[in-house]
Design a protein around this motif. Structure first.
Motif, PDB file in Angstrom:
ATOM      1  N   ASP A 118      38.896  25.472  30.317  1.00 44.45           N
ATOM      2  CA  ASP A 118      39.245  26.776  30.881  1.00 44.45           C
ATOM      3  C   ASP A 118      40.396  27.332  30.049  1.00 44.45           C
ATOM      4  OD1 ASP A 118      40.001  28.982  32.350  1.00 44.45           O
ATOM      5  OD2 ASP A 118      40.504  27.891  34.173  1.00 44.45           O
ATOM      6  N   ILE A 119      40.141  28.448  29.362  1.00 47.08           N
ATOM      7  CA  ILE A 119      41.125  29.053  28.464  1.00 47.08           C
ATOM      8  C   ILE A 119      42.002  30.025  29.246  1.00 47.08           C
ATOM      9  CG2 ILE A 119      41.395  30.476  26.384  1.00 47.08           C
ATOM     10  CD1 ILE A 119      38.429  29.279  25.757  1.00 47.08           C
ATOM     11  N   GLY A 120      43.239  29.623  29.489  1.00 43.17           N
ATOM     12  CA  GLY A 120      44.152  30.406  30.325  1.00 43.17           C
ATOM     13  C   GLY A 120      43.914  30.044  31.779  1.00 43.17           C
ATOM     14  N   SER A 121      44.211  28.791  32.120  1.00 40.30           N
ATOM     15  CA  SER A 121      43.774  28.239  33.413  1.00 40.30           C
ATOM     16  C   SER A 121      44.668  28.585  34.608  1.00 40.30           C
ATOM     17  CB  SER A 121      43.621  26.720  33.299  1.00 40.30           C
ATOM     18  OG  SER A 121      44.799  26.141  32.771  1.00 40.30           O
ATOM     19  N   ARG A 160      43.658  39.056  42.298  1.00 38.97           N
ATOM     20  CA  ARG A 160      43.599  39.693  40.987  1.00 38.97           C
ATOM     21  C   ARG A 160      43.512  38.694  39.831  1.00 38.97           C
ATOM     22  NH1 ARG A 160      46.613  44.952  38.939  1.00 38.97           N
ATOM     23  NH2 ARG A 160      45.952  44.860  36.781  1.00 38.97           N
ATOM     24  N   HIS A 161      44.173  37.551  39.966  1.00 36.51           N
ATOM     25  CA  HIS A 161      44.346  36.684  38.800  1.00 36.51           C
ATOM     26  C   HIS A 161      43.616  35.346  38.820  1.00 36.51           C
ATOM     27  CE1 HIS A 161      47.244  39.226  36.722  1.00 36.51           C
ATOM     28  NE2 HIS A 161      47.843  39.425  37.874  1.00 36.51           N
ATOM     29  N   TRP A 162      43.242  34.824  39.995  1.00 35.33           N
ATOM     30  CA  TRP A 162      42.595  33.501  40.007  1.00 35.33           C
ATOM     31  C   TRP A 162      41.102  33.659  40.299  1.00 35.33           C
ATOM     32  CZ3 TRP A 162      46.856  32.814  38.018  1.00 35.33           C
ATOM     33  CH2 TRP A 162      48.091  32.824  38.663  1.00 35.33           C
ATOM     34  N   THR A 163      40.317  32.776  39.758  1.00 40.02           N
ATOM     35  CA  THR A 163      38.855  32.828  39.904  1.00 40.02           C
ATOM     36  C   THR A 163      38.424  32.670  41.358  1.00 40.02           C
ATOM     37  OG1 THR A 163      38.583  31.828  37.704  1.00 40.02           O
ATOM     38  CG2 THR A 163      36.689  31.736  39.198  1.00 40.02           C
ATOM     39  N   TYR A 174      38.186  33.540  31.995  1.00 40.73           N
ATOM     40  CA  TYR A 174      38.450  34.677  32.886  1.00 40.73           C
ATOM     41  C   TYR A 174      39.546  35.453  32.175  1.00 40.73           C
ATOM     42  CZ  TYR A 174      39.909  37.138  37.227  1.00 40.73           C
ATOM     43  OH  TYR A 174      40.231  38.084  38.168  1.00 40.73           O
ATOM     44  N   ASN A 175      39.152  36.532  31.526  1.00 40.92           N
ATOM     45  CA  ASN A 175      39.935  37.275  30.544  1.00 40.92           C
ATOM     46  C   ASN A 175      41.461  37.182  30.630  1.00 40.92           C
ATOM     47  OD1 ASN A 175      40.567  38.895  28.451  1.00 40.92           O
ATOM     48  ND2 ASN A 175      39.279  40.597  29.072  1.00 40.92           N
ATOM     49  N   PHE A 213      34.273  36.060  32.532  1.00 43.07           N
ATOM     50  CA  PHE A 213      34.439  36.808  33.781  1.00 43.07           C
ATOM     51  C   PHE A 213      35.429  37.934  33.506  1.00 43.07           C
ATOM     52  CE2 PHE A 213      36.161  36.849  38.345  1.00 43.07           C
ATOM     53  CZ  PHE A 213      35.073  37.560  38.831  1.00 43.07           C
ATOM     54  N   HIS A 214      35.020  39.174  33.773  1.00 41.98           N
ATOM     55  CA  HIS A 214      35.856  40.356  33.495  1.00 41.98           C
ATOM     56  C   HIS A 214      36.251  40.446  32.021  1.00 41.98           C
ATOM     57  CE1 HIS A 214      36.728  42.106  37.494  1.00 41.98           C
ATOM     58  NE2 HIS A 214      36.524  40.879  37.931  1.00 41.98           N
ATOM     59  N   SER A 215      35.344  40.089  31.125  1.00 36.63           N
ATOM     60  CA  SER A 215      35.676  40.109  29.702  1.00 36.63           C
ATOM     61  C   SER A 215      35.219  41.404  29.035  1.00 36.63           C
ATOM     62  CB  SER A 215      34.997  38.928  29.013  1.00 36.63           C
ATOM     63  OG  SER A 215      35.084  39.073  27.618  1.00 36.63           O
TER      64      SER A 215
END
Length: 198
Positions: free
Chosen positions: A56-59, A31-34, A123-124, A170-172
């Motif tokens: 990466d914003i929110g890595s 759910r949370h990592w690329t 990744y939102n 990604f998922h934005s």
């Protein structure tokens, strides 16, 4: 297992890579990592040219940066993550993988100077503020107003970047993407989008 063998093994697929982290973190992966393929495709687009600096914003636990850094060693991948625990997991994974072109900062992304980077991956990480459940943890504050504030802040930072700046979302919901950014590619059920500033 020697370092070369283990490196190749970690980057074989998502399940192999997730072994770098404790079980609780592995369970958050889907759910949370690329995903690995998304990270590779995104990093390829962003590392265009030589010596590019990518943020990466929110890595999170650093998965995108570590995969990008492994497959595209000519670029530098930096991650910013406000959760101290996730930052520590990212640093530990960096050490294990000997990723020399990757670095992480433990702070809110609003404390980062966007001028220091060429291109951006998102990744939102703001979306947690809009949902009732499914957050990574309860260590940070969540609210719709925070989502709006972060989106506007990122919008302004991206708007100030020069023509040719690349962005992957990604998922934005795209609230953070200025109209000056042109969509040049969309894949993975239209959830992965690649943009270039006009």
């Amino acid at each position: 297992m020697d370092n070369i063998t283990s490196k190749a093994t970690w980057y074989a697929n998502d399940a192999a890579f997730d072994w770098l982290y404790p079980e609780r973190i592995q369970q958050l992966s889907r759910r949370h990592w690329t995903p690995m393929e998304v990270a590779k495709k995104s990093a390829k687009f962003l590392s265009n040219g030589t010596g590019k600096k990518i943020l990466d914003i929110g890595s999170g636990v650093g998965k995108f940066c570590l995969i990008g850094g492994h497959f595209f060693p000519e670029a530098t991948f930096s991650g910013v993550e406000q959760r101290k625990e996730l930052f520590h997991f990212a640093e530990a994974a960096k050490e294990l993988t000997h990723a020399s072109n990757v670095d992480f900062a433990n702070c809110n992304f609003t404390q980062v100077d966007f001028d220091e980077y060429d291109h951006f991956y998102f990744y939102n990480s703001f979306f947690e503020n809009l949902v009732e459940e499914g957050q990574i943890d309860q260590e940070v504050e969540y609210s719709t107003s925070l989502y709006n504030y972060y989106s506007r802040y990122m919008f302004k930072c991206l708007e100030n970047k020069p023509s040719g700046t690349r962005l992957v979302t990604f998922h934005s919901l795209e609230d953070e993407v200025p109209p000056s950014y042109q969509l040049v590619d969309a894949t993975v059920d239209f959830l992965l989008k690649m943009w270039i500033k006009r």
